[in-house]
Design a protein around this motif. Structure first.
Motif: not given
Length: 313
Positions: A257-258, A261, A267, A270
């Protein structure tokens, strides 16, 4: 029945330990949430008052027990950063990660099973040899690295999607799934390679058993033996691995997912750790770890239900 009860007891104990270790891990992370929340308005007096209002002035044991009881009863706490319940913060994020994980899992099942059988069927032909070599390479590729490659190839060069322009599920399920296909591909490719190798090895192992010789003696071709006799027996370890791989896929989606995006749990996790928003981060970690533990438990139960030999052992 006794074995199931014993494993269920181990499951409950493991889940309790997961919550305890996760809670203590966030206690050991350097930094005070009050410093982040107060910012330039920080004073020792305001920090002490805020810690008291958040309940951070109590002992670790008391806070853990209070949190555990609330979590089990459905109260996930309140976010420090967003000033709303954790449940509201997670709403929508869970759906995105769940869809991404399920899409990845479906790709693993849809591709790996026929590909594994094909590599055995054409084992001594160029397709089988080249496919096996590529499969070995793909196993070594981490999902985040594949995500970078896929973003560059399909996003920047071929422009099949716009990196960072995720369409929410509520605005267009079709466009959202089209975007999620590429992160799902990055997650699923290494899992496909592992499943293919496992299925190929399982089929080849079954091909050495005595009942295969009996099938050959009846005039069956190699492909007919595989299709009608070997495949079903060779599928048991693959089914177990596929059940367990869903948990691994959920964990991998947090990383991927990082890269793409994708506004899912990864995300948010984090961002929550960076902002010292521990109630949100703790719930995400416990939820992901619980999925891993529960899926491994279900895979174990499924294996015993399918294969009587496992129950007897």
């Amino acid at each position: 029945m006794r074995t199931v009860l014993r494993k269920t007891g181990v499951l409950i104990l493991t889940l309790l330990l997961v919550t305890l270790f996760a809670f203590l891990a966030f206690e050991l992370i350097p930094g005070d949430p009050t410093t982040m929340l107060l910012g330039s308005d920080y004073t020792p007096e305001r920090a002490a008052a805020l810690r008291e209002s958040l309940g951070l002035d109590r002992s670790v044991a008391v806070r853990y027990l209070d949190w555990l009881v609330s979590f089990v009863t459905g109260d996930m706490g309140r976010s420090y950063t967003y000033s709303m319940s954790v449940r509201e913060v997670l709403r929508g994020k869970i759906a995105v990660t769940a869809v991404l994980s399920l899409l990845s899992w479906v790709l693993v099942i849809a591709v790996s099973v026929p590909l594994g059988v094909a590599l055995v069927r054409y084992q001594k032909k160029p397709f089988g040899k080249i496919g096996f070599s590529l499969n070995q390479v793909m196993m070594a590729m981490p999902p985040f690295f594949l995500g970078i490659l896929l973003t560059y190839l399909f996003g920047i060069l071929l422009k099949l999607f716009t990196p960072g322009k995720f369409v929410p599920l509520s605005e267009g399920p079709g466009r959202s799934l089209a975007y999620l296909f590429f992160p799902a591909l990055a997650i699923s490719l290494p899992k496909i390679a592992k499943t293919v190798k496992l299925l190929r090895a399982s089929i080849l192992s079954e091909m050495r058993r005595e009942y295969v010789l009996t099938a050959y003696s009846r005039g069956n071709s190699r492909w007919m033996v595989i299709k009608n006799h070997v495949f079903r027996n060779a599928l048991l370890p693959v089914v177990t691995y596929l059940a367990m791989s869903l948990a691994d896929i959920v964990a991998s989606s947090i990383i991927v997912e990082q890269v793409f995006v994708v506004p899912g749990l990864g995300r948010l996790l984090v961002a929550s750790i960076s902002n010292r928003d521990y109630p949100v981060a703790l719930c995400i970690v416990v939820m992901i770890a619980s999925v891993v533990v529960v899926m491994n438990y279900l895979a174990d139960i499924l294996t015993q239900a399918i294969d009587p030999r496992v129950r007897l052992s």
